[in-house]
Design an enzyme around this catalytic site. Structure first.
Site: not given
Length: 253
Positions: A136, A149
């Site tokens: 990400s 995350y």
């Protein structure tokens, strides 16, 4: 990568980016199997013409069963995409966040490793193939409301780098997909999120390059990926930290 003739297992491809890429691979001419936990969604995708298999990346037995089912039906499988991931905000003032952190690591990092471990022997035996991991932009430029995350995706990046080094010379490639915010369930609240269609088109264009890039970086993620190099890191983290005010209980003076 020749996207017109691959045999692809898209793990976590029942929605969002994963489903978009699965459909695009199929439209390009590849054979695609989508893996996920929701049997009702899988049934709908089967009716749509996609191959499907049930898989829970947090369960080693489920991963092994899915591998066996996929390889029995597609012994020529040459591409595995580890798309499964979850991410939610966490308030680090509240120790109760730990259960959320544990669940995120279990899916995003350990789930990725389970899937890779399950299929690496097959790809090595073939002497060719591609593993696509998914990190990400947040792995490189933190979004403070989602600490675990970001940490899990930074770990996926590091793991991908090491995996690529260990598989060098075997014929098995490792490509890391690095999404920015995309207008899916996870990124729908971000006004700057890329449309799913635009993101999918750009990713497939990058994947089709020969050789396959080590990192699949759409234009919208470059500011994240190169923030430290470009000297914008501290400023951007400070800007993104303003979102901490949206966490419950952060109205204290």
């Amino acid at each position: 990568m020749d996207i017109t003739s691959r045999s692809v297992f898209m793990v976590g491809g029942t929605s969002g980016i994963g489903l978009e890429l699965a459909r695009r691979f199929r439209e390009a001419g590849s054979t695609v199997v989508v893996g996920g936990r929701d049997t009702e969604v899988l049934a709908k995708l089967t009716a749509e013409g996609l191959g499907t298999v049930e898989i829970d990346v947090t369960d080693a037995d489920s991963v092994a069963r899915a591998r066996d089912d996929v390889l029995e039906a597609h012994p020529d499988l040459d591409t595995v995409v580890t798309m499964a991931g979850i991410g939610v905000p966490e308030d680090l003032w509240d120790p109760a966040h730990f259960a959320t952190a544990q669940a995120i690591v279990e899916v995003n990092l350990l789930g990725t490793i389970r899937v890779i471990d399950a299929f690496t022997p097959h790809l090595l035996a073939r002497g060719a193939g591609t593993i696509v991991t998914v990190s990400s932009g947040i792995a490189f430029l933190p979004f403070p409301p989602m600490p675990t995350y970001g940490a899990s995706k930074a770990a996926v990046h590091a793991y991908s780098e090491a995996l690529r080094a260990q598989l060098a010379g075997t014929g098995v490639e490792v490509a890391e997909l690095v999404p920015p915010a995309v207008a899916t369930g996870m990124g729908s609240g971000n006004p700057r999120a890329l449309s799913l269609d635009a993101y999918g088109a750009e990713v497939m264009e990058l994947l089709a390059q020969d050789p396959t890039p080590h990192e699949i970086l759409v234009r919208g993620v470059l500011m994240h990926r190169w923030a430290e190099r470009d000297g914008t890191y501290a400023e951007l983290v400070a800007q993104r930290s303003q979102a901490l005010a949206t966490l419950p209980g952060r109205t204290r003076n």
